[in-house]
Every structure is written in structure tokens, then in C-alpha cells.
Design a protein around this motif. Structure first.
Motif, PDB file in Angstrom:
ATOM      1  N   ARG A 103       0.824  -1.223   0.000  1.00 20.33           N
ATOM      2  CA  ARG A 103       0.000   0.000   0.000  1.00 20.33           C
ATOM      3  C   ARG A 103       0.854   1.269   0.000  1.00 20.33           C
ATOM      4  O   ARG A 103       0.522   2.267   0.617  1.00 20.33           O
ATOM      5  CB  ARG A 103      -0.975   0.005   1.163  1.00 20.33           C
ATOM      6  CG  ARG A 103      -1.923  -1.165   1.164  1.00 20.33           C
ATOM      7  CD  ARG A 103      -2.828  -1.129   2.370  1.00 20.33           C
ATOM      8  NE  ARG A 103      -3.567  -2.344   2.517  1.00 20.33           N
ATOM      9  CZ  ARG A 103      -4.769  -2.574   1.986  1.00 20.33           C
ATOM     10  NH1 ARG A 103      -5.342  -1.664   1.251  1.00 20.33           N
ATOM     11  NH2 ARG A 103      -5.378  -3.716   2.201  1.00 20.33           N
ATOM     12  N   ASP A 104       1.961   1.204  -0.691  1.00 24.22           N
ATOM     13  CA  ASP A 104       2.890   2.336  -0.756  1.00 24.22           C
ATOM     14  C   ASP A 104       2.875   2.910  -2.172  1.00 24.22           C
ATOM     15  O   ASP A 104       3.897   3.080  -2.797  1.00 24.22           O
ATOM     16  CB  ASP A 104       4.301   1.863  -0.370  1.00 24.22           C
ATOM     17  CG  ASP A 104       5.276   3.027  -0.272  1.00 24.22           C
ATOM     18  OD1 ASP A 104       4.822   4.168  -0.066  1.00 24.22           O
ATOM     19  OD2 ASP A 104       6.478   2.785  -0.416  1.00 24.22           O
ATOM     20  N   TYR A 105       1.699   3.187  -2.680  1.00 29.19           N
ATOM     21  CA  TYR A 105       1.580   3.572  -4.084  1.00 29.19           C
ATOM     22  C   TYR A 105       1.228   5.039  -4.293  1.00 29.19           C
ATOM     23  O   TYR A 105       0.634   5.410  -5.280  1.00 29.19           O
ATOM     24  CB  TYR A 105       0.586   2.678  -4.821  1.00 29.19           C
ATOM     25  CG  TYR A 105      -0.668   2.316  -4.056  1.00 29.19           C
ATOM     26  CD1 TYR A 105      -1.767   3.167  -4.029  1.00 29.19           C
ATOM     27  CD2 TYR A 105      -0.736   1.128  -3.368  1.00 29.19           C
ATOM     28  CE1 TYR A 105      -2.910   2.835  -3.336  1.00 29.19           C
ATOM     29  CE2 TYR A 105      -1.871   0.782  -2.671  1.00 29.19           C
ATOM     30  CZ  TYR A 105      -2.958   1.636  -2.652  1.00 29.19           C
ATOM     31  OH  TYR A 105      -4.086   1.304  -1.962  1.00 29.19           O
ATOM     32  N   HIS A 106       1.643   5.889  -3.382  1.00 30.19           N
ATOM     33  CA  HIS A 106       1.490   7.333  -3.574  1.00 30.19           C
ATOM     34  C   HIS A 106       2.538   7.789  -4.581  1.00 30.19           C
ATOM     35  O   HIS A 106       3.731   7.790  -4.293  1.00 30.19           O
ATOM     36  CB  HIS A 106       1.655   8.080  -2.249  1.00 30.19           C
ATOM     37  CG  HIS A 106       1.603   9.561  -2.401  1.00 30.19           C
ATOM     38  ND1 HIS A 106       0.452  10.225  -2.747  1.00 30.19           N
ATOM     39  CD2 HIS A 106       2.553  10.495  -2.261  1.00 30.19           C
ATOM     40  CE1 HIS A 106       0.709  11.511  -2.828  1.00 30.19           C
ATOM     41  NE2 HIS A 106       1.982  11.705  -2.527  1.00 30.19           N
ATOM     42  N   LEU A 107       2.113   8.136  -5.775  1.00 25.03           N
ATOM     43  CA  LEU A 107       3.051   8.454  -6.854  1.00 25.03           C
ATOM     44  C   LEU A 107       3.358   9.945  -6.980  1.00 25.03           C
ATOM     45  O   LEU A 107       4.147  10.341  -7.822  1.00 25.03           O
ATOM     46  CB  LEU A 107       2.516   7.921  -8.184  1.00 25.03           C
ATOM     47  CG  LEU A 107       2.305   6.403  -8.238  1.00 25.03           C
ATOM     48  CD1 LEU A 107       1.701   5.996  -9.581  1.00 25.03           C
ATOM     49  CD2 LEU A 107       3.598   5.666  -7.997  1.00 25.03           C
ATOM     50  N   GLY A 108       2.761  10.766  -6.140  1.00 25.07           N
ATOM     51  CA  GLY A 108       3.020  12.205  -6.198  1.00 25.07           C
ATOM     52  C   GLY A 108       4.471  12.562  -5.959  1.00 25.07           C
ATOM     53  O   GLY A 108       4.974  13.569  -6.461  1.00 25.07           O
ATOM     54  N   SER A 109       5.171  11.731  -5.219  1.00 25.93           N
ATOM     55  CA  SER A 109       6.573  12.009  -4.915  1.00 25.93           C
ATOM     56  C   SER A 109       7.479  11.856  -6.137  1.00 25.93           C
ATOM     57  O   SER A 109       8.630  12.290  -6.108  1.00 25.93           O
ATOM     58  CB  SER A 109       7.055  11.098  -3.786  1.00 25.93           C
ATOM     59  OG  SER A 109       6.884   9.743  -4.143  1.00 25.93           O
TER      60      SER A 109
END
Length: 142
Positions: free
Chosen positions: A53-59
Motif C-alpha cells: 500500500r505504498d503507491y502514492h506516486l506524487g513524490s
């Protein structure tokens, strides 16, 4: 200790991947093999990304475009390893790969490429690489 563990796992997987890719290449060709390897790696990475659940792609916006070329380098790595294994075998390929990798690492450190901290190359490091080269020469003679 964790770093050592993962380095050993990575080294073993790199060797096994080269052998597997070498066999795949015999049936379908080197660039198709590189494509399949990259695709399956992408799929497995996506599955792990979803599971963690580490799929924050904003970075991704914070990453310089130069550093996003890793996947392209991966395709060249696969092609080069498969081709080398076919011509000189697994042992010599991995030995030369390690020497090359260390050599490029020293150059990268020395000149601070890719925004790395510039570091002096020590005599002991050069002696170590020289010993590795000598070891590969002995492998060839034996």
C-alpha cells in the motif's frame, strides 16, 4: 546485517536471472527476453507495491528525469549479460560484471557523478580491484 543479507540475495538473483534469461534467449532472442524480463519485473513490482500500500506516486515529481533512466539501463544490463553468458559463460560474465561495476563505482565516486559526494579513491581499493582482475585471469588460465 540487513544490508549484507539483501546484497547476497540480490547477487544470487542477478546470477540466476542471467542464467534464466540466457535460456529464454535461445528460443526467442535477446531483446524479446529483455522485454519479458522487464515486463515481469514490472508486474511483480506492481503487485508488491499494491500489497504494501505504498503507491502514492506524487513524490515522483521530486525525482530528476536523469534518475528515471534506471529502467532503460536495466534493459541494456539484461541484453549485455545474456550476450556475455552466451559467449564466455556465467562465471566469467559475473566476475567481469563485478569488476566493471566496481570500476564504474570508483569513477562515479571520484568525480561525484549523479550528484554523489566526491570521494578519493584509496590505494587499497585499487589493489583490491587489481586482485579481482588477477583472479579473473587465473580463472581463464585454469
Amino acid at each position: 546485517m540487513k544490508g549484507i543479507f539483501f546484497a547476497i540475495i540480490g547477487g544470487g538473483c542477478l546470477t540466476l536471472q542471467g542464467v534464466a534469461n540466457s535460456h529464454i534467449t535461445q528460443g526467442i532472442g535477446t531483446w524479446k527476453t529483455a522485454t519479458i524480463t522487464q515486463l515481469t519485473g514490472f508486474i511483480v513490482s506492481c503487485i508488491i507495491l499494491m500489497l504494501t500500500r505504498d503507491y502514492h506516486l506524487g513524490s515522483l515529481k521530486q525525482v530528476k528525469p536523469l534518475f528515471l533512466t534506471g529502467g532503460a539501463l536495466g534493459a541494456i544490463i539484461i541484453f549485455s549479460n545474456v550476450t556475455a553468458i552466451h559467449h564466455i559463460g556465467v562465471t566469467l560474465t559475473v566476475a567481469l560484471l563485478l569488476i566493471s561495476q566496481l570500476g564504474f563505482t570508483f569513477i562515479t565516486d571520484r568525480f561525484g557523478w549523479f550528484e554523489g559526494k566526491k570521494q578519493e579513491v584509496r590505494l587499497s581499493q585499487l589493489i583490491g580491484i587489481g586482485m579481482m582482475v588477477l583472479g579473473v585471469a587465473i580463472l581463464q588460465i585454469a
